[in-house]
Design a protein around this motif. Sequence first.
Motif, short mmCIF file in Angstrom:
data_model
loop_
_atom_site.label_atom_id
_atom_site.label_comp_id
_atom_site.label_asym_id
_atom_site.label_seq_id
_atom_site.Cartn_x
_atom_site.Cartn_y
_atom_site.Cartn_z
N THR A 87 0.81 -1.21 -0.09
CA THR A 87 0.07 0.00 0.09
C THR A 87 0.89 1.41 0.07
N PRO A 109 -2.35 5.48 5.48
CA PRO A 109 -3.02 4.95 4.20
C PRO A 109 -3.51 5.72 3.23
N THR A 116 -4.02 4.39 -0.17
CA THR A 116 -4.52 3.57 -1.06
C THR A 116 -4.76 2.15 -0.16
N GLU A 117 -5.74 1.51 -0.88
CA GLU A 117 -5.99 0.08 -0.30
C GLU A 117 -4.82 -0.76 -0.78
N ASP A 118 -4.67 -1.90 -0.14
CA ASP A 118 -3.42 -2.76 -0.44
C ASP A 118 -3.65 -3.58 -1.87
N SER A 119 -2.73 -3.89 -2.61
CA SER A 119 -2.61 -4.47 -3.82
C SER A 119 -1.67 -5.39 -3.94
#
Length: 159
Positions: free
Chosen positions: A95, A102, A104-107
């Motif tokens: 992320t 945070p 962004t969301e994790d990817s």
Amino acid sequence: MRSVVRRRRAVAAAGAVSAGLLVLSACDKPTPLSTITVGSSSVSSEATCGGEDGVLKQAELAKCLADKDIKSITVDPDETVRFGVDPDVADQRWTILMNGQPLTEDSSKTYRTIPGSVFFNAQYGAQGDSTLVTIKAGDGKKDSQAATGLWSFKLKKDD
């Protein structure tokens, strides 16, 4: 006479190969790289903290986020900021943090893009003309708070 020269060459070649293997075996495996690209400029870095196997402790995370010796890149707010990570980092899920929070969301992808204006917008927690951006690798579990590595960069506003 020729056999002596050949023997010396063979011994020298074997010695060179052995020395090369010894040097390579003494090297540590480098941590994976993360890269930020803006327009035609890029900056890459090995992990500021962690980057190998194992979850970082909370005290280590705080110390890493406070590190001042990090690479920087100039960002025109009208440009797109591109984030790239090694496949090893993507496998762990990652992320993007902005000033420690945070963004962004994790990817599990190796590449993400964010408009440059986000990094200088107070609505997203930006303050002033520079922003600390950190790529945080997780432990491979979706939405996990555990971190295995941090890569930090400073984004400087280009007026």
